[in-house]
Motif scaffolding. Sequence first.
Motif, PDB file in Angstrom:
ATOM      1  N   ASP A  34       0.802  -1.297  -0.080  1.00 48.58           N
ATOM      2  CA  ASP A  34       0.137  -0.085   0.093  1.00 48.58           C
ATOM      3  C   ASP A  34       0.775   1.090  -0.085  1.00 48.58           C
ATOM      4  OD1 ASP A  34      -2.404  -1.659   0.051  1.00 48.58           O
ATOM      5  OD2 ASP A  34      -2.559  -1.352   2.290  1.00 48.58           O
ATOM      6  N   SER A  35       2.130   1.020   0.568  1.00 48.92           N
ATOM      7  CA  SER A  35       2.985   2.327   0.478  1.00 48.92           C
ATOM      8  C   SER A  35       4.562   1.770   0.548  1.00 48.92           C
ATOM      9  CB  SER A  35       2.797   3.023   1.813  1.00 48.92           C
ATOM     10  OG  SER A  35       3.867   4.114   1.806  1.00 48.92           O
ATOM     11  N   TYR A  36       5.408   2.517  -0.313  1.00 50.16           N
ATOM     12  CA  TYR A  36       6.706   2.052  -0.394  1.00 50.16           C
ATOM     13  C   TYR A  36       7.447   2.706   0.535  1.00 50.16           C
ATOM     14  CZ  TYR A  36       5.024   0.051  -5.019  1.00 50.16           C
ATOM     15  OH  TYR A  36       4.561  -0.815  -5.872  1.00 50.16           O
ATOM     16  N   ARG A  37       6.980   3.507   1.285  1.00 44.22           N
ATOM     17  CA  ARG A  37       7.802   4.071   2.361  1.00 44.22           C
ATOM     18  C   ARG A  37       7.158   4.014   3.778  1.00 44.22           C
ATOM     19  NH1 ARG A  37       8.397  10.320   3.877  1.00 44.22           N
ATOM     20  NH2 ARG A  37      10.153   9.952   5.616  1.00 44.22           N
ATOM     21  N   HIS A  38       7.995   3.470   4.777  1.00 48.31           N
ATOM     22  CA  HIS A  38       7.519   3.277   6.223  1.00 48.31           C
ATOM     23  C   HIS A  38       8.444   3.747   7.153  1.00 48.31           C
ATOM     24  CE1 HIS A  38       4.199   0.577   5.135  1.00 48.31           C
ATOM     25  NE2 HIS A  38       4.730   0.213   3.951  1.00 48.31           N
ATOM     26  N   GLY A  39       8.412   5.192   7.137  1.00 46.72           N
ATOM     27  CA  GLY A  39       9.373   5.938   7.902  1.00 46.72           C
ATOM     28  C   GLY A  39      10.690   5.978   7.342  1.00 46.72           C
ATOM     29  N   ARG A  40      11.731   5.407   7.663  1.00 43.86           N
ATOM     30  CA  ARG A  40      12.961   5.539   6.984  1.00 43.86           C
ATOM     31  C   ARG A  40      13.302   4.059   6.175  1.00 43.86           C
ATOM     32  NH1 ARG A  40      17.137   8.962   9.620  1.00 43.86           N
ATOM     33  NH2 ARG A  40      18.779   7.351   8.831  1.00 43.86           N
ATOM     34  N   LEU A  86      10.411  11.909  -0.367  1.00 40.81           N
ATOM     35  CA  LEU A  86      10.409  10.470  -0.418  1.00 40.81           C
ATOM     36  C   LEU A  86       8.858   9.747  -0.637  1.00 40.81           C
ATOM     37  CD1 LEU A  86      13.163   9.566   1.882  1.00 40.81           C
ATOM     38  CD2 LEU A  86      13.179   9.940  -0.606  1.00 40.81           C
ATOM     39  N   ASP A  87       7.861  10.818   0.034  1.00 40.83           N
ATOM     40  CA  ASP A  87       6.433  10.347  -0.203  1.00 40.83           C
ATOM     41  C   ASP A  87       5.838  10.342  -1.782  1.00 40.83           C
ATOM     42  OD1 ASP A  87       6.276   9.944   2.541  1.00 40.83           O
ATOM     43  OD2 ASP A  87       5.408  11.978   3.010  1.00 40.83           O
ATOM     44  N   SER A  88       6.411  11.236  -2.441  1.00 40.01           N
ATOM     45  CA  SER A  88       6.191  11.213  -3.884  1.00 40.01           C
ATOM     46  C   SER A  88       6.642  10.011  -4.492  1.00 40.01           C
ATOM     47  CB  SER A  88       6.584  12.625  -4.542  1.00 40.01           C
ATOM     48  OG  SER A  88       8.270  12.428  -4.579  1.00 40.01           O
ATOM     49  N   TYR A  89       7.833   9.273  -4.304  1.00 39.57           N
ATOM     50  CA  TYR A  89       8.330   8.074  -4.929  1.00 39.57           C
ATOM     51  C   TYR A  89       7.129   6.974  -4.559  1.00 39.57           C
ATOM     52  CZ  TYR A  89      10.321   3.606  -4.669  1.00 39.57           C
ATOM     53  OH  TYR A  89      10.527   2.182  -4.628  1.00 39.57           O
ATOM     54  N   SER A  90       6.571   6.974  -3.299  1.00 37.90           N
ATOM     55  CA  SER A  90       5.531   5.639  -3.137  1.00 37.90           C
ATOM     56  C   SER A  90       4.360   6.166  -4.083  1.00 37.90           C
ATOM     57  CB  SER A  90       5.290   5.798  -1.569  1.00 37.90           C
ATOM     58  OG  SER A  90       4.419   4.762  -1.340  1.00 37.90           O
TER      59      SER A  90
END
Length: 162
Positions: A34-40, A86-90
């Motif tokens: 659902d998301s490719y970013r989880h914090g760091r 980095l949120d735009s990456y996801s």
Amino acid sequence: AEFVQRHLDAIGEGHLPWKTVWTSVYRAGAMTLDSYRHGRVVFAGNAAHAMPIFGVRGLNSGFDDADNLAWKLAFVAKGLSDAALLDSYSQERIAAFHVNAENAMRSTEFMSPPSRGFDLLREAALSLSEKHRGIAQLINPRQTQAVCYVDSPLSSGEGDAL
């Protein structure tokens, strides 16, 4: 075994000795986080998404993930942007996943027709493709292409990057 031998005969290699070593049933599927970013922690490639084997979009998509993520990580590491970039990456790569998954499933349905209707379409396309080159594109479409990130927060909505 008969199926394999027929194909070897058709390509002029029927004289080669061979034996079945392993067989299984392949089930095509496409999955994404659902998301490719989880914090760091940032996910890319097969860690972020899985594609059917037909259409070679899995590896290509992984390269595209790396390309999208690399410059963003560099901007954050150099202090040129905050980590919110980095949120735009996801968002961008999940949108690309859906485009790639749709194309991969189309290839999968052609390579392994799920019903008699798909099988008839495949037979028709194959039989017409030699005389009608436009139909050959249906059989062998471009394997990957640039994905437009229309809904990205980095896009102006008019096709120009900010």
